[in-house]
Design a protein around this motif. Sequence first.
Motif, PDB file in Angstrom:
ATOM      1  N   HIS A  35       6.324  -6.750  -7.137  1.00  0.00           N
ATOM      2  CA  HIS A  35       6.676  -7.520  -5.941  1.00  0.00           C
ATOM      3  C   HIS A  35       5.760  -7.191  -4.770  1.00  0.00           C
ATOM      4  CE1 HIS A  35      10.337  -7.820  -8.409  1.00  0.00           C
ATOM      5  NE2 HIS A  35      10.349  -9.047  -7.902  1.00  0.00           N
ATOM      6  N   ASP A  36       4.548  -6.731  -5.059  1.00  0.00           N
ATOM      7  CA  ASP A  36       3.518  -6.421  -4.054  1.00  0.00           C
ATOM      8  C   ASP A  36       3.997  -5.366  -3.067  1.00  0.00           C
ATOM      9  OD1 ASP A  36       0.966  -6.607  -3.027  1.00  0.00           O
ATOM     10  OD2 ASP A  36       1.402  -8.300  -1.732  1.00  0.00           O
ATOM     11  N   GLY A  37       4.766  -4.401  -3.556  1.00  0.00           N
ATOM     12  CA  GLY A  37       5.262  -3.314  -2.701  1.00  0.00           C
ATOM     13  C   GLY A  37       4.400  -2.075  -2.768  1.00  0.00           C
ATOM     14  N   TRP A  38       3.103  -2.255  -2.828  1.00  0.00           N
ATOM     15  CA  TRP A  38       2.186  -1.120  -2.986  1.00  0.00           C
ATOM     16  C   TRP A  38       2.282  -0.141  -1.833  1.00  0.00           C
ATOM     17  CZ3 TRP A  38      -2.566  -1.047  -6.258  1.00  0.00           C
ATOM     18  CH2 TRP A  38      -2.432  -1.885  -7.357  1.00  0.00           C
ATOM     19  N   ALA A  66      -5.447  -3.658  -7.300  1.00  0.00           N
ATOM     20  CA  ALA A  66      -4.634  -4.602  -6.533  1.00  0.00           C
ATOM     21  C   ALA A  66      -5.337  -5.953  -6.411  1.00  0.00           C
ATOM     22  CB  ALA A  66      -4.339  -4.037  -5.145  1.00  0.00           C
ATOM     23  N   GLU A  67      -6.657  -5.923  -6.228  1.00  0.00           N
ATOM     24  CA  GLU A  67      -7.410  -7.179  -6.151  1.00  0.00           C
ATOM     25  C   GLU A  67      -7.330  -7.948  -7.465  1.00  0.00           C
ATOM     26  OE1 GLU A  67     -11.257  -5.840  -4.919  1.00  0.00           O
ATOM     27  OE2 GLU A  67     -10.661  -5.735  -2.808  1.00  0.00           O
ATOM     28  N   GLU A  68      -7.423  -7.235  -8.588  1.00  0.00           N
ATOM     29  CA  GLU A  68      -7.329  -7.897  -9.894  1.00  0.00           C
ATOM     30  C   GLU A  68      -5.978  -8.574 -10.075  1.00  0.00           C
ATOM     31  OE1 GLU A  68      -8.434  -5.584 -13.312  1.00  0.00           O
ATOM     32  OE2 GLU A  68     -10.193  -4.777 -12.279  1.00  0.00           O
ATOM     33  N   LEU A  69      -4.940  -7.982  -9.475  1.00  0.00           N
ATOM     34  CA  LEU A  69      -3.598  -8.555  -9.563  1.00  0.00           C
ATOM     35  C   LEU A  69      -3.329  -9.567  -8.450  1.00  0.00           C
ATOM     36  CD1 LEU A  69      -1.679  -5.272 -10.450  1.00  0.00           C
ATOM     37  CD2 LEU A  69      -2.180  -7.188 -11.980  1.00  0.00           C
ATOM     38  N   HIS A  70      -4.339  -9.875  -7.640  1.00  0.00           N
ATOM     39  CA  HIS A  70      -4.251 -10.842  -6.549  1.00  0.00           C
ATOM     40  C   HIS A  70      -3.243 -10.442  -5.479  1.00  0.00           C
ATOM     41  CE1 HIS A  70      -6.846 -13.340  -8.951  1.00  0.00           C
ATOM     42  NE2 HIS A  70      -6.001 -13.233  -9.965  1.00  0.00           N
ATOM     43  N   HIS A  71      -3.170  -9.149  -5.203  1.00  0.00           N
ATOM     44  CA  HIS A  71      -2.319  -8.634  -4.131  1.00  0.00           C
ATOM     45  C   HIS A  71      -3.221  -8.256  -2.959  1.00  0.00           C
ATOM     46  CE1 HIS A  71       1.221  -8.718  -6.600  1.00  0.00           C
ATOM     47  NE2 HIS A  71       0.786  -7.809  -7.440  1.00  0.00           N
ATOM     48  N   ALA A  72      -3.538  -9.235  -2.128  1.00  0.00           N
ATOM     49  CA  ALA A  72      -4.519  -9.041  -1.053  1.00  0.00           C
ATOM     50  C   ALA A  72      -4.096  -7.971  -0.056  1.00  0.00           C
ATOM     51  CB  ALA A  72      -4.766 -10.364  -0.332  1.00  0.00           C
ATOM     52  N   ARG A  73      -2.832  -7.995   0.391  1.00  0.00           N
ATOM     53  CA  ARG A  73      -2.390  -7.001   1.380  1.00  0.00           C
ATOM     54  C   ARG A  73      -2.391  -5.603   0.769  1.00  0.00           C
ATOM     55  NH1 ARG A  73       0.185  -6.638   6.429  1.00  0.00           N
ATOM     56  NH2 ARG A  73       1.508  -4.810   6.615  1.00  0.00           N
ATOM     57  N   SER A  74      -1.981  -5.482  -0.482  1.00  0.00           N
ATOM     58  CA  SER A  74      -1.988  -4.173  -1.142  1.00  0.00           C
ATOM     59  C   SER A  74      -3.406  -3.644  -1.291  1.00  0.00           C
ATOM     60  CB  SER A  74      -1.315  -4.270  -2.510  1.00  0.00           C
ATOM     61  OG  SER A  74       0.036  -4.622  -2.356  1.00  0.00           O
ATOM     62  N   ALA A  75      -4.338  -4.509  -1.623  1.00  0.00           N
ATOM     63  CA  ALA A  75      -5.742  -4.097  -1.726  1.00  0.00           C
ATOM     64  C   ALA A  75      -6.248  -3.623  -0.365  1.00  0.00           C
ATOM     65  CB  ALA A  75      -6.598  -5.235  -2.259  1.00  0.00           C
ATOM     66  N   ALA A  76      -5.890  -4.354   0.684  1.00  0.00           N
ATOM     67  CA  ALA A  76      -6.293  -3.960   2.035  1.00  0.00           C
ATOM     68  C   ALA A  76      -5.687  -2.604   2.408  1.00  0.00           C
ATOM     69  CB  ALA A  76      -5.876  -5.027   3.043  1.00  0.00           C
ATOM     70  N   TRP A  77      -4.420  -2.386   2.000  1.00  0.00           N
ATOM     71  CA  TRP A  77      -3.753  -1.114   2.280  1.00  0.00           C
ATOM     72  C   TRP A  77      -4.468   0.042   1.569  1.00  0.00           C
ATOM     73  CZ3 TRP A  77      -1.030   1.633   5.356  1.00  0.00           C
ATOM     74  CH2 TRP A  77      -0.308   2.742   4.924  1.00  0.00           C
ATOM     75  N   CYS A  78      -4.840  -0.149   0.327  1.00  0.00           N
ATOM     76  CA  CYS A  78      -5.547   0.905  -0.416  1.00  0.00           C
ATOM     77  C   CYS A  78      -6.920   1.180   0.195  1.00  0.00           C
ATOM     78  CB  CYS A  78      -5.673   0.535  -1.889  1.00  0.00           C
ATOM     79  SG  CYS A  78      -4.088   0.520  -2.755  1.00  0.00           S
ATOM     80  N   ARG A  79      -7.610   0.129   0.648  1.00  0.00           N
ATOM     81  CA  ARG A  79      -8.901   0.344   1.320  1.00  0.00           C
ATOM     82  C   ARG A  79      -8.692   1.124   2.617  1.00  0.00           C
ATOM     83  NH1 ARG A  79      -9.792  -4.837  -0.651  1.00  0.00           N
ATOM     84  NH2 ARG A  79      -9.211  -5.785   1.333  1.00  0.00           N
ATOM     85  N   TRP A  80      -7.628   0.780   3.346  1.00  0.00           N
ATOM     86  CA  TRP A  80      -7.300   1.500   4.590  1.00  0.00           C
ATOM     87  C   TRP A  80      -7.106   2.988   4.296  1.00  0.00           C
ATOM     88  CZ3 TRP A  80      -6.629  -0.225   9.667  1.00  0.00           C
ATOM     89  CH2 TRP A  80      -6.067   0.709  10.542  1.00  0.00           C
ATOM     90  N   ARG A  81      -6.319   3.294   3.261  1.00  0.00           N
ATOM     91  CA  ARG A  81      -6.055   4.692   2.917  1.00  0.00           C
ATOM     92  C   ARG A  81      -7.331   5.390   2.457  1.00  0.00           C
ATOM     93  NH1 ARG A  81      -0.934   6.420   2.756  1.00  0.00           N
ATOM     94  NH2 ARG A  81      -2.094   8.313   3.159  1.00  0.00           N
ATOM     95  N   ARG A  82      -8.231   4.650   1.813  1.00  0.00           N
ATOM     96  CA  ARG A  82      -9.526   5.212   1.420  1.00  0.00           C
ATOM     97  C   ARG A  82     -10.301   5.655   2.656  1.00  0.00           C
ATOM     98  NH1 ARG A  82     -14.658   2.198   0.518  1.00  0.00           N
ATOM     99  NH2 ARG A  82     -16.093   3.751  -0.275  1.00  0.00           N
ATOM    100  N   TYR A  83     -10.301   4.801   3.695  1.00  0.00           N
ATOM    101  CA  TYR A  83     -11.021   5.159   4.925  1.00  0.00           C
ATOM    102  C   TYR A  83     -10.376   6.361   5.618  1.00  0.00           C
ATOM    103  CZ  TYR A  83     -13.323   0.660   4.262  1.00  0.00           C
ATOM    104  OH  TYR A  83     -14.018  -0.398   3.741  1.00  0.00           O
ATOM    105  N   GLU A  84      -9.043   6.431   5.627  1.00  0.00           N
ATOM    106  CA  GLU A  84      -8.378   7.603   6.204  1.00  0.00           C
ATOM    107  C   GLU A  84      -8.797   8.874   5.469  1.00  0.00           C
ATOM    108  OE1 GLU A  84      -4.160   6.016   8.074  1.00  0.00           O
ATOM    109  OE2 GLU A  84      -4.177   6.713   6.001  1.00  0.00           O
ATOM    110  N   ALA A  85      -8.822   8.797   4.121  1.00  0.00           N
ATOM    111  CA  ALA A  85      -9.226   9.969   3.334  1.00  0.00           C
ATOM    112  C   ALA A  85     -10.693  10.306   3.582  1.00  0.00           C
ATOM    113  CB  ALA A  85      -8.969   9.723   1.848  1.00  0.00           C
ATOM    114  N   ARG A  86     -11.533   9.277   3.660  1.00  0.00           N
ATOM    115  CA  ARG A  86     -12.964   9.498   3.907  1.00  0.00           C
ATOM    116  C   ARG A  86     -13.189  10.161   5.267  1.00  0.00           C
ATOM    117  NH1 ARG A  86     -15.963   4.376   5.745  1.00  0.00           N
ATOM    118  NH2 ARG A  86     -14.770   5.013   7.566  1.00  0.00           N
ATOM    119  N   ASP A  87     -12.451   9.698   6.287  1.00  0.00           N
ATOM    120  CA  ASP A  87     -12.606  10.230   7.642  1.00  0.00           C
ATOM    121  C   ASP A  87     -11.807  11.511   7.867  1.00  0.00           C
ATOM    122  OD1 ASP A  87     -14.205   8.036   8.162  1.00  0.00           O
ATOM    123  OD2 ASP A  87     -12.631   6.920   9.222  1.00  0.00           O
TER     124      ASP A  87
END
Length: 196
Positions: A35-38, A66-87
């Motif tokens: 249900h796109d609750g990533w 998430a992108e493969e499953l067409h969950h755009a907001r979830s993919a964006a959330w994972c990218r956001w968390r990637r940047y937090e971890a990177r920074d």
Amino acid sequence: MDVLELLESAGLLAPGAAADPDDPTVLEIWDLLAHDGWETVLTLLEEPGSNPPVPPRIWADLAAAAEELHHARSAAWCRWRRYEARDDLVIRAELTLPPAAQGPRRTAFDGAGVMRPLWDIGRRTPDGGPDLAVAALWVEHTPTLGPGERATVRLLPLTPDRWRGLRPGDRITMHEGRPVAGTAVVLEARRVYGSG
């Protein structure tokens, strides 16, 4: 590799079943993912203090899944968390927007990290004026935020080192031009991989 294998390899989910009665079960995780609750899943799975921080490469893999499953907001959330971890920086705050009649904003904005306003975080220019800093804004657990509303947000600074002095309880202001567009109280300002 499927999503559950990614979560297991990141140390976020015990293989097979939940390790503790309070931990989410694999079936509960799958139901949330379906249900796109990533955002909820990843927040739940990160809460136990015994797990190591998730490295940026795992967040990138989760974003791709998430992108493969067409969950755009979830993919964006994972990218956001990637940047937090990177920074190596997580900043969360309680943001309040003034009502439309009192502030510059007349409509709601997308809460998925699209907006990149200026922030007064207490730094000053040589002439004593505010030294504004840019940070993207993610609204937690809701797709939009509008005039007169309040929500917990995450901030992703363009220049993380300028933000490292923030502490819980600090008051900061959001600007989308000259007038103040919102006020926030810092709830959390921490390193991902250590203290300080």
